[in-house]
Every structure is written in C-alpha cells, then in structure tokens.
Design a protein around this motif. Structure first.
Motif, PDB file in Angstrom:
ATOM      1  N   PRO A 113      31.792  40.932  55.406  1.00 41.25           N
ATOM      2  CA  PRO A 113      31.035  39.779  55.922  1.00 41.25           C
ATOM      3  C   PRO A 113      31.818  38.470  55.942  1.00 41.25           C
ATOM      4  CG  PRO A 113      29.649  41.067  54.467  1.00 41.25           C
ATOM      5  CD  PRO A 113      31.035  41.664  54.392  1.00 41.25           C
ATOM      6  N   GLN A 114      32.698  38.280  54.959  1.00 41.45           N
ATOM      7  CA  GLN A 114      33.589  37.121  54.991  1.00 41.45           C
ATOM      8  C   GLN A 114      34.982  37.595  54.586  1.00 41.45           C
ATOM      9  OE1 GLN A 114      30.880  36.991  52.762  1.00 41.45           O
ATOM     10  NE2 GLN A 114      31.882  37.315  50.816  1.00 41.45           N
ATOM     11  N   PRO A 115      36.030  36.916  55.044  1.00 34.63           N
ATOM     12  CA  PRO A 115      37.385  37.340  54.652  1.00 34.63           C
ATOM     13  C   PRO A 115      37.516  37.377  53.126  1.00 34.63           C
ATOM     14  CG  PRO A 115      37.475  35.682  56.384  1.00 34.63           C
ATOM     15  CD  PRO A 115      36.040  35.750  55.920  1.00 34.63           C
ATOM     16  N   ILE A 116      38.158  38.443  52.621  1.00 33.17           N
ATOM     17  CA  ILE A 116      38.371  38.561  51.181  1.00 33.17           C
ATOM     18  C   ILE A 116      39.843  38.850  50.912  1.00 33.17           C
ATOM     19  CG2 ILE A 116      36.016  39.333  50.703  1.00 33.17           C
ATOM     20  CD1 ILE A 116      37.145  42.169  50.354  1.00 33.17           C
ATOM     21  N   THR A 117      40.262  38.517  49.702  1.00 33.00           N
ATOM     22  CA  THR A 117      41.644  38.762  49.307  1.00 33.00           C
ATOM     23  C   THR A 117      41.788  40.177  48.755  1.00 33.00           C
ATOM     24  OG1 THR A 117      41.313  37.976  47.060  1.00 33.00           O
ATOM     25  CG2 THR A 117      41.964  36.323  48.714  1.00 33.00           C
ATOM     26  N   LYS A 118      43.007  40.628  48.652  1.00 33.28           N
ATOM     27  CA  LYS A 118      43.299  41.949  48.085  1.00 33.28           C
ATOM     28  C   LYS A 118      42.782  42.032  46.654  1.00 33.28           C
ATOM     29  CE  LYS A 118      45.642  45.921  48.019  1.00 33.28           C
ATOM     30  NZ  LYS A 118      45.330  47.057  48.855  1.00 33.28           N
ATOM     31  N   SER A 119      42.941  40.964  45.874  1.00 31.59           N
ATOM     32  CA  SER A 119      42.472  40.995  44.486  1.00 31.59           C
ATOM     33  C   SER A 119      40.943  41.054  44.415  1.00 31.59           C
ATOM     34  CB  SER A 119      43.020  39.814  43.686  1.00 31.59           C
ATOM     35  OG  SER A 119      42.635  38.591  44.258  1.00 31.59           O
ATOM     36  N   GLU A 120      40.252  40.387  45.336  1.00 28.28           N
ATOM     37  CA  GLU A 120      38.784  40.473  45.370  1.00 28.28           C
ATOM     38  C   GLU A 120      38.343  41.888  45.746  1.00 28.28           C
ATOM     39  OE1 GLU A 120      37.420  35.964  46.674  1.00 28.28           O
ATOM     40  OE2 GLU A 120      38.240  37.303  48.222  1.00 28.28           O
ATOM     41  N   MET A 144      36.111  44.501  43.476  1.00 31.00           N
ATOM     42  CA  MET A 144      34.923  45.199  43.973  1.00 31.00           C
ATOM     43  C   MET A 144      35.054  46.708  43.749  1.00 31.00           C
ATOM     44  SD  MET A 144      34.281  43.167  47.579  1.00 31.00           S
ATOM     45  CE  MET A 144      33.253  44.458  48.248  1.00 31.00           C
ATOM     46  N   ARG A 145      36.235  47.251  44.017  1.00 33.24           N
ATOM     47  CA  ARG A 145      36.465  48.681  43.812  1.00 33.24           C
ATOM     48  C   ARG A 145      36.330  49.058  42.342  1.00 33.24           C
ATOM     49  NH1 ARG A 145      41.692  49.817  47.782  1.00 33.24           N
ATOM     50  NH2 ARG A 145      40.518  49.687  49.741  1.00 33.24           N
ATOM     51  N   ASP A 146      36.949  48.263  41.472  1.00 36.73           N
ATOM     52  CA  ASP A 146      36.869  48.538  40.034  1.00 36.73           C
ATOM     53  C   ASP A 146      35.424  48.534  39.552  1.00 36.73           C
ATOM     54  OD1 ASP A 146      39.624  48.766  39.904  1.00 36.73           O
ATOM     55  OD2 ASP A 146      39.930  46.746  39.081  1.00 36.73           O
ATOM     56  N   GLU A 147      34.651  47.547  40.007  1.00 38.46           N
ATOM     57  CA  GLU A 147      33.240  47.464  39.612  1.00 38.46           C
ATOM     58  C   GLU A 147      32.461  48.681  40.099  1.00 38.46           C
ATOM     59  OE1 GLU A 147      31.801  43.680  41.024  1.00 38.46           O
ATOM     60  OE2 GLU A 147      33.051  42.567  39.606  1.00 38.46           O
ATOM     61  N   PHE A 148      32.732  49.115  41.340  1.00 35.97           N
ATOM     62  CA  PHE A 148      32.038  50.295  41.849  1.00 35.97           C
ATOM     63  C   PHE A 148      32.361  51.518  41.002  1.00 35.97           C
ATOM     64  CE2 PHE A 148      31.960  54.239  44.244  1.00 35.97           C
ATOM     65  CZ  PHE A 148      30.638  54.260  44.640  1.00 35.97           C
ATOM     66  N   TRP A 149      33.643  51.791  40.780  1.00 31.66           N
ATOM     67  CA  TRP A 149      34.017  53.002  40.048  1.00 31.66           C
ATOM     68  C   TRP A 149      33.558  52.956  38.601  1.00 31.66           C
ATOM     69  CZ3 TRP A 149      34.412  56.787  43.034  1.00 31.66           C
ATOM     70  CH2 TRP A 149      35.065  56.710  44.260  1.00 31.66           C
ATOM     71  N   ASP A 150      33.505  51.752  37.996  1.00 35.05           N
ATOM     72  CA  ASP A 150      33.011  51.647  36.619  1.00 35.05           C
ATOM     73  C   ASP A 150      31.532  52.000  36.518  1.00 35.05           C
ATOM     74  OD1 ASP A 150      35.495  50.891  35.706  1.00 35.05           O
ATOM     75  OD2 ASP A 150      35.018  48.743  35.581  1.00 35.05           O
ATOM     76  N   LEU A 187      41.084  41.368  55.770  1.00 32.95           N
ATOM     77  CA  LEU A 187      41.660  41.211  54.435  1.00 32.95           C
ATOM     78  C   LEU A 187      42.712  40.102  54.453  1.00 32.95           C
ATOM     79  CD1 LEU A 187      41.764  42.515  51.541  1.00 32.95           C
ATOM     80  CD2 LEU A 187      43.766  43.752  52.378  1.00 32.95           C
ATOM     81  N   ILE A 188      42.645  39.215  53.459  1.00 28.39           N
ATOM     82  CA  ILE A 188      43.630  38.146  53.301  1.00 28.39           C
ATOM     83  C   ILE A 188      44.599  38.594  52.209  1.00 28.39           C
ATOM     84  CG2 ILE A 188      43.991  35.742  52.628  1.00 28.39           C
ATOM     85  CD1 ILE A 188      41.012  35.261  53.416  1.00 28.39           C
ATOM     86  N   ARG A 189      45.859  38.614  52.521  1.00 33.09           N
ATOM     87  CA  ARG A 189      46.873  39.009  51.528  1.00 33.09           C
ATOM     88  C   ARG A 189      47.002  37.909  50.479  1.00 33.09           C
ATOM     89  NH1 ARG A 189      47.361  44.345  52.089  1.00 33.09           N
ATOM     90  NH2 ARG A 189      47.341  44.834  54.282  1.00 33.09           N
ATOM     91  N   ASP A 190      47.026  38.329  49.200  1.00 36.19           N
ATOM     92  CA  ASP A 190      47.205  37.369  48.102  1.00 36.19           C
ATOM     93  C   ASP A 190      48.606  36.777  48.147  1.00 36.19           C
ATOM     94  OD1 ASP A 190      44.639  37.769  46.991  1.00 36.19           O
ATOM     95  OD2 ASP A 190      45.337  39.538  45.920  1.00 36.19           O
ATOM     96  N   GLY A 191      48.688  35.535  47.675  1.00 34.81           N
ATOM     97  CA  GLY A 191      49.989  34.932  47.497  1.00 34.81           C
ATOM     98  C   GLY A 191      50.467  34.204  48.670  1.00 34.81           C
TER      99      GLY A 191
END
Length: 114
Positions: free
Chosen positions: A27-34, A38-44, A110-114
């Motif tokens: 829905p909005q641009p997100i960074t790789k770390s974001e 999100m992935r970590d929270e889902f799998w946890d 996706l916005i690349r970090d850094g």
C-alpha cells in the motif's frame, strides 16, 4: 501413499509445481528492513494461526529457498499446494496454511535501505 484426496496431484495426475508469486505492490513504499520485520513477525506468530509447527517450519524454509529446493521441501513435508505461489496450502490432515505475499516475494515498490 494414501487416498487420492491426500496427494499433491491435480486431476490429470501431475504434481502442482511451485512458481513465483505475481508482482505485487505494498500500500505504501517500504524499505527492505521494514519488509524483513514484517516477515519476522509473521513467522514468529504463524504457528498460532493453527496447523502443525513442522508444516509452518517447512513453509518458512520453502519461502526462503529457490523454486527447486522449495518444491523438494513441500513435497517431502507432504504439503498440498492449493495455489502454485504457496499463498494457500494444506497439510495431509486438511489444515489450511495461508501465506501473505510479503513472505514469498518483494513488492514492486520496495525502497532499498541505505
């Protein structure tokens, strides 16, 4: 092997092959770390959605693997693929596993970090 309802075959006897999810946009641009958070929270929390932990572990490993290895992982775990992009799967007992696209691929915005 079990009854026809417990196999991974389609009506014509072929195994449903895994494919990459179609391109999608967050829905909005997100960074790789974001995205990783999100992935970590889902799998946890995934085992709390129901189903068996070993199937969730297999789906997690498959989501992080290339397509050939992912296919081998789900085949050996007895995962029944409803959608070839792994967004909907079942185990041999009929429990449903739904994976959001963000754990399977990166969004187009996706916005690349850094």
């Amino acid at each position: 092997m079990g009854c026809a309802g417990s196999s991974q075959t389609k009506g014509d006897g072929t195994v449903k092959k895994i494919r990459k999810p179609k391109p999608w946009k967050h829905p909005q641009p997100i960074t790789k770390s974001e995205l990783m958070q999100m992935r970590d929270e889902f799998w946890d929390t995934a085992p709390h959605y129901g189903g068996r932990k070993e199937i969730w572990d297999a789906l997690h490993a498959a989501a992080d693997a290339d397509l050939t290895l992912a296919q081998a992982i789900v085949d050996s775990a007895g995962v029944i693929i409803q959608n070839a992009d792994l967004t909907v799967c079942y185990d041999e007992r009929g429990a449903k596993y739904e994976l959001p696209k963000y754990v399977l691929s990166e969004p187009t915005n996706l916005i690349r970090d850094g």
